[in-house]
Structures are given as C-alpha cells and as structure tokens.
Scaffold this active site. Structure first.
Site, PDB file in Angstrom:
ATOM      1  N   ASN A 187      50.269  70.101  69.355  1.00  0.00           N
ATOM      2  CA  ASN A 187      50.661  71.485  69.115  1.00  0.00           C
ATOM      3  C   ASN A 187      52.031  71.460  68.472  1.00  0.00           C
ATOM      4  OD1 ASN A 187      51.303  74.191  69.172  1.00  0.00           O
ATOM      5  ND2 ASN A 187      51.719  74.247  71.362  1.00  0.00           N
ATOM      6  N   GLY A 188      52.200  72.189  67.352  1.00  0.00           N
ATOM      7  CA  GLY A 188      53.502  72.256  66.701  1.00  0.00           C
ATOM      8  C   GLY A 188      53.475  71.698  65.297  1.00  0.00           C
ATOM      9  N   LYS A 230      50.453  97.497  66.464  1.00  0.00           N
ATOM     10  CA  LYS A 230      49.164  97.316  67.126  1.00  0.00           C
ATOM     11  C   LYS A 230      48.011  97.672  66.194  1.00  0.00           C
ATOM     12  CE  LYS A 230      50.239  95.829  71.185  1.00  0.00           C
ATOM     13  NZ  LYS A 230      51.494  95.258  70.663  1.00  0.00           N
ATOM     14  N   HIS A 243      63.695 109.841  53.061  1.00  0.00           N
ATOM     15  CA  HIS A 243      64.333 108.787  52.284  1.00  0.00           C
ATOM     16  C   HIS A 243      63.324 107.754  51.791  1.00  0.00           C
ATOM     17  CE1 HIS A 243      68.364 110.235  53.267  1.00  0.00           C
ATOM     18  NE2 HIS A 243      67.874 110.481  54.476  1.00  0.00           N
ATOM     19  N   GLU A 274      47.596  94.906  63.424  1.00  0.00           N
ATOM     20  CA  GLU A 274      47.161  93.585  63.863  1.00  0.00           C
ATOM     21  C   GLU A 274      45.749  93.605  64.442  1.00  0.00           C
ATOM     22  OE1 GLU A 274      49.790  91.896  66.766  1.00  0.00           O
ATOM     23  OE2 GLU A 274      49.733  93.631  68.074  1.00  0.00           O
ATOM     24  N   ARG A 288      45.526  81.844  73.221  1.00  0.00           N
ATOM     25  CA  ARG A 288      46.646  81.407  72.395  1.00  0.00           C
ATOM     26  C   ARG A 288      46.334  81.546  70.900  1.00  0.00           C
ATOM     27  NH1 ARG A 288      50.120  77.962  75.570  1.00  0.00           N
ATOM     28  NH2 ARG A 288      50.807  76.825  73.732  1.00  0.00           N
ATOM     29  N   TRP A 330      45.169  75.971  65.823  1.00  0.00           N
ATOM     30  CA  TRP A 330      45.545  77.082  64.948  1.00  0.00           C
ATOM     31  C   TRP A 330      46.138  76.442  63.710  1.00  0.00           C
ATOM     32  CZ3 TRP A 330      49.750  79.797  62.779  1.00  0.00           C
ATOM     33  CH2 TRP A 330      49.510  81.153  62.500  1.00  0.00           C
ATOM     34  N   GLU A 347      55.807 100.086  67.396  1.00  0.00           N
ATOM     35  CA  GLU A 347      54.810  99.404  68.222  1.00  0.00           C
ATOM     36  C   GLU A 347      53.406  99.924  67.906  1.00  0.00           C
ATOM     37  OE1 GLU A 347      52.762  97.528  71.606  1.00  0.00           O
ATOM     38  OE2 GLU A 347      54.322  97.006  70.156  1.00  0.00           O
ATOM     39  N   LYS A 398      48.600  84.010  70.292  1.00  0.00           N
ATOM     40  CA  LYS A 398      49.268  84.685  71.401  1.00  0.00           C
ATOM     41  C   LYS A 398      50.696  84.191  71.569  1.00  0.00           C
ATOM     42  CE  LYS A 398      49.432  87.363  75.046  1.00  0.00           C
ATOM     43  NZ  LYS A 398      49.461  88.827  74.884  1.00  0.00           N
ATOM     44  N   CYS A 455      48.286  76.494  69.211  1.00  0.00           N
ATOM     45  CA  CYS A 455      47.328  75.486  69.661  1.00  0.00           C
ATOM     46  C   CYS A 455      47.409  75.230  71.159  1.00  0.00           C
ATOM     47  CB  CYS A 455      47.580  74.169  68.935  1.00  0.00           C
ATOM     48  SG  CYS A 455      47.749  74.293  67.151  1.00  0.00           S
TER      49      CYS A 455
END
Length: 607
Positions: A98-99, A483, A502, A486, A27, A74, A479, A602, A2
C-alpha cells in the site's frame, strides 16, 4: 486506499484472507488478489474488479496452504487490470503493498541493467524484484528485506512471504499504517484493526520506519536503523461484527440513519446534560493563552474544520487559520510561538494530514486531533486526541463521522470560550442545551426522508447544481456539493451566498437547481435576498430551512423542506444531514455505486 492482510494460521488461509479483504473493501479498490504457500511454493490468484471476481477465481482453482497474504488494490502505477493486481513477486518472494515507492523508476532501471525482466508497470514489482535480487545472492529473508527497505523512498506499507519459509511473514511501514495481530498459535498482519477484528483483538502497531518478522511464535520488531525494539500489544475496541448492513440496502444508508445515536454518544463524552456544561478532558495547551490556532484536514473533515473555525473565532475570539492539509504542507506558514493546532480526520491515517501534523509539531505547535479511530497513527502521534464515537464508517462518502466531528468541535468552541472568559456561563449553558437537543432533532430530520427523496428526483435530472449558504452554513453548502458530485457524478459547487453576484450567478438558469441552506437566524434575511436574486433570473430555488424561515422562502422557492427549529449554533450540524441524504437518494436514482464511488478511496494514505 489499498488494503493488506496476512495470515499464519492453523486452517486454510484463502477463505480467511478473502473475508478479511471484504472488511477492507471500504478503503476503495479496483482489483484484488491473494497468495499462499502450497508445499513451500508460492501460488496466487488475482482478479480485476470486485472481490466476487476473486472469489470466483478461487472457486475455479482453489488455493491450499495455511500461510498467505492478500490485497485490495487502488491503482496508482499501472492500469487496474489483473496483471497489475497484487500480490507481485517471483518464485522466491511475494509482496503486497500500500502506498507509493517514489524512486521505483531508478531502482527498476538498475535491476533491468542486471538482467531482471519485469512483467508489470507497478512500483510494487520493483520492490519485489529488489528483494529477490538479494535472495538470489544468498541473503536470508530478513537480510533481503532489510537491504531492500534501505533503498526505497516514499510512503508505504508492505507484507512479504517467502518460498520455503511456510510460517514466516515480514511486514514494514513508512508513512502508511500496518498492524500485527496476535492469536492463539496464529499470527496476522493487516492494514487496520477492522480487517483483523474477526481473527484477533490483540494488536501491535508498527511505528514509523518499523519492520517486523512475524512467525507463528510471535513477532520481532525492528526500527529503521535495524535495532530490535518493543511494540506494545493492546486490545482493540473494534468489533468483529461491526460492519453489517442490517436491513439497509447500502452501508451509507445505514450510516445516515446512525446519525442520532452517533451524535448522542459523541456529545455524551463531552457534555454533562444535567449541568448543561461542556466537560473537556485535559488538553495539551491552555486555550486561555493561545495566540493563534491552526486547523487542517482533508475532504469533508476539512469542511468540518471550516465550521469549527467559525465557532471558535466567534465564541473564543482566537484567531484561526483553516487549511486543506495538502496545501498547508507547502504554504510554509509562519507559526505563532506558543500556538496550537487541531487536526480532523475519520481514519486518522490520511497522508497529507499526517504530514501536516509532523510539520506543525516541528514548528513547535501542540497538536490536538479529532479522530474516529483511537489506534490510528494520528491519535498516537498527536499530543492528545478527542474521539468521535462514530464506529466503523464503511461507505466511502463520510456521513456520521462528519457530524460527529462537528459535535466535538462545537464542544471545543464552548470550552475555549469559557476558558478565555469570552463566553459567559449562561450563554455557554444555552449553547450546551442546544447541543443536547441535536440527537433528537437528527432523528426528526430522518423522518423527512420521503420529502427529501422527492427533492432528489428533481436534482437527479440536473447536469449542474449550486449549493448556497452563509456564515457557518457555507461549509455545509460545500459539503452538500461534495457529497452530490462524489456519489452521483453530477457537477456541483458550494458557494457563500453573498458571493453569488461575483460569478456563480452567471450559471443560473431554469436547468440549474439552487440548493439553499437557509435556517432562521442572524443571516437569514441576507441569504433570502441572495436567493430572490437567483429566483428572479429563473433559478430553481430548493431550500432547507425551519418553521420561522419557511413562510418567506415559500414565496419564491420551488421547494422548501422544513427542518426542526433549533438554535443557530446547532444548525450547521443538523443541516449536514439532509444534504447528505439528498446526495444518497440522487445516487440511488442514477444507479451509481453508492458505497464505493468510482475513483475514490475511503482512506487516502498516499499523497
């Protein structure tokens, strides 16, 4: 996560609040809202979805007033719908938050027993009604806020506005960042310097547990015990014009094309190109005496730390533990006496990494952070910080910040090796020379955009994708998988190529692309052998390699993208670029929201 903004100004607040919120879009959010004081009364406008919906609501019903607060939400408690959008409050107080307030359910039950009627499921409304309760008992805004803050637990940042107090805001932080901006007869509050950059460059940061009373005359700061304290006002380096897309379609596309410049600027800080020598600033520990090193981070930054682990162990012979920060917090690791830690973060505000920082410091470890935001909590709370010169990164998926982190860690590995005598001067110069060439090679990789886009057209058809690499290329495979999933929502996994037998080999069939990171070097033949096994079972091998490795891979790979020939030490930095570019093109082809993928933020400032 947020975003918060507040304004005590001399002109209409609503347009300034919305513009500041646009700078906080990176964000991540799913609703937005603002509130202003209109003739002493609180008025608000909120909307589900993106900021253009809020702008439309303001076009229909404009808001007057020069004092206001705004928020991009968010969702954590309560669905992402308009009634749960911030600001929350009553006729007496309006709050943005926020939080997470961890004890909100207990407080809500207490307030309901006293007759409070709640309109939402949010933890924020609980705090607002707690403040309102104290106001109803005759408390001043300062007294009400202080009393409410003593009751709440969790990690949060808050900004409050009060009816009948048109030139006053109260801000507070506990575990989430918040800044106060100083203007000319105006004052501001924001989640970060980026939100406030067009309004002011004079910033003071609230420290852990602080709260502040902000008026047009300035700000008074108080610590968690209510004692008045001084907080330094500093000039932020963040530019008010730093977040445009230029001629690119997406922020991510722009940021991908900034790799060469960012790598050059970052390496320039730590490398003397003329002497081909790493020049590290003073560190909070002596690498020559380190018994053990702990590295921790989250997301892509954790994968950068994993590569750093390979480099530091190989060049400096320091035992290194690399942990996801959210696991390190609860693993209760034994920490070596005289040990040190390296934390990696783009924002410098990630909640789990900040908690790990405090745990490590309590355990007697000296903490060095690799971070992109010099004013961040992590940079300020570490014993020292090494900055990545990546500039603002607006796309949620980290790109240029990731390669900048790798560049810093590569320089650290060389510097540590020289300090410990495990790396001879000639070898160190050869590695430094390889790094000096990286920005130019990065530019050459971006010129292969059309070839990578053609590969993306095949990957975009898949439901599952496997990324393989060995050694320091294994975290780069992870990575690439991160990417892709997401950004495009395609299921993807990154594995060590030697582990394929394996388990992952069971996934191999003609519908599963296998993206191989296979530069020439000590592990090339072993990786190529693993890929041949996959090809023999119908796997569609699509490889990134170099001129030395391409001929062998073309014998069985469906596609081979040839990257510049580089020293194996530099290969992980450069191979990160095409897998990021691949994920970008796949996402564009699938029509997803490239800059703001669903459900992602973010800066993850809550656990």
């Amino acid at each position: 996560m947020c975003g918060i903004v507040g304004v005590i100004g001399r002109e209409a607040a609503a347009p300034r609040l919305v513009e500041a919120l646009r700078r906080l879009e990176y964000r991540g959010y799913d609703s937005a809202g603002i509130a202003t004081l209109v003739e002493g009364h609180i008025e608000r406008r909120r909307a589900e979805g993106k900021l253009h919906n809020l702008a439309a609501a303001l076009d229909r019903r404009p808001l007057e007033g020069t004092t206001g607060i705004g928020h991009t939400r968010w969702a954590t408690h309560g669905a992402p719908v308009e009634r749960n959008a911030h600001p929350h409050g009553t006729a007496r107080v309006s709050v943005v938050h926020n939080g997470i307030i961890e004890n909100h359910a207990e407080l809500r039950a207490e307030l309901e027993a006293q007759g409070a009627v709640f309109e939402t499921e949010t933890d924020t409304e609980t705090f607002a009604r707690l403040v309102d309760h104290h106001l109803s008992q005759g408390a001043s805004p300062e007294q009400a806020a202080a009393a409410a803050l003593k009751r709440v637990h969790g990690a949060f940042a808050l900004a409050m506005m009060f009816a009948g107090h048109p030139r006053k805001l109260i801000a507070a932080r506990q575990g989430a960042p918040l800044a106060v901006g100083f203007g000319d007869g105006e004052m501001f509050v924001g989640s970060d310097a980026l939100a406030l950059a067009p309004l002011t460059r004079r910033i003071a940061y609230l420290e852990e547990g602080d709260w502040a009373v902000v008026t047009e005359a300035g700000a008074e700061f108080f610590d968690a015990g209510g004692r008045k304290v001084e907080r330094a006002v500093r000039l932020t380096a963040v530019s008010g014009a730093a977040v445009g897309k230029g001629n690119y379609r997406h922020f991510m596309e722009k940021e991908l094309h900034e790799h060469p410049a960012v790598l050059g600027d970052t390496l320039h800080q730590y490398l003397d190109a003329g002497l081909r020598r790493v020049m590290l600033p003073p560190l909070p520990f002596d690498p020559a005496k380190l018994p053990r090193l702990t590295m921790t981070a989250c997301g892509s930054a954790y994968l950068a730390a994993q590569v750093g682990r390979y480099w530091i162990e190989a060049l400096a012979r320091i035992p290194v533990d690399a942990d996801v920060a959210s696991e390190l917090r609860y693993r209760e690791p034994p920490l070596a006496e005289g040990g040190a830690a390296i934390l990696v973060s783009q924002s410098g505000e990630t909640a789990d990494t900040m908690a790990a920082l405090r745990l490590l410091r309590e355990g007697g470890q000296k903490v060095l952070s690799v971070v992109n935001v010099p004013e961040s909590s992590m940079a300020r709370e570490s014993d020292a910080a090494l900055l990545t010169v990546a500039g603002p990164e607006i796309g949620v998926a980290s790109t240029k910040a990731f390669t900048a982190q790798l560049a810093v860690l590569a320089c650290l590995a060389i510097g540590f090796g020289r300090a410990r005598g495990t790396l001879e001067e000639a070898a160190a110069q050869a590695l430094a020379a390889a790094l000096i060439e990286v920005p130019g090679h990065a530019a050459a990789i971006l010129e292969r955009d059309a070839e990578i886009r053609a590969l993306a057209a095949e990957v975009a058809k898949a439901r599952d994708v496997l990324f393989l690499g060995r050694g320091a290329m294994m975290p780069i495979a992870m990575e690439g998988a991160l990417k892709l999933k997401e950004l495009s929502y395609i299921h993807a996994e990154g594995y060590a190529a030697g582990e394929m037998k394996h388990g992952p080999i069971a996934l191999i069939d003609a519908a599963v692309p296998v993206i191989a990171l296979c530069p020439s070097g000590p592990l090339f033949e072993k990786t190529a052998s693993n890929l041949q096994e996959a090809a023999a079972r119908g796997g569609r091998i699509m490889a990134f390699t170099d001129a030395a490795g391409a001929p062998a891979l073309r014998r069985f790979a469906e596609r081979v993208v040839e990257l510049p020939q580089v020293h194996p030490f530099a290969a992980p930095i450069l191979h990160a670029i095409p897998v990021q570019l691949l994920a970008y093109h796949v996402a564009v082809m699938k029509g997803t929201d490239v800059d703001q993928p669903r459900n992602l933020a973010k800066s993850v400032t809550v656990e």
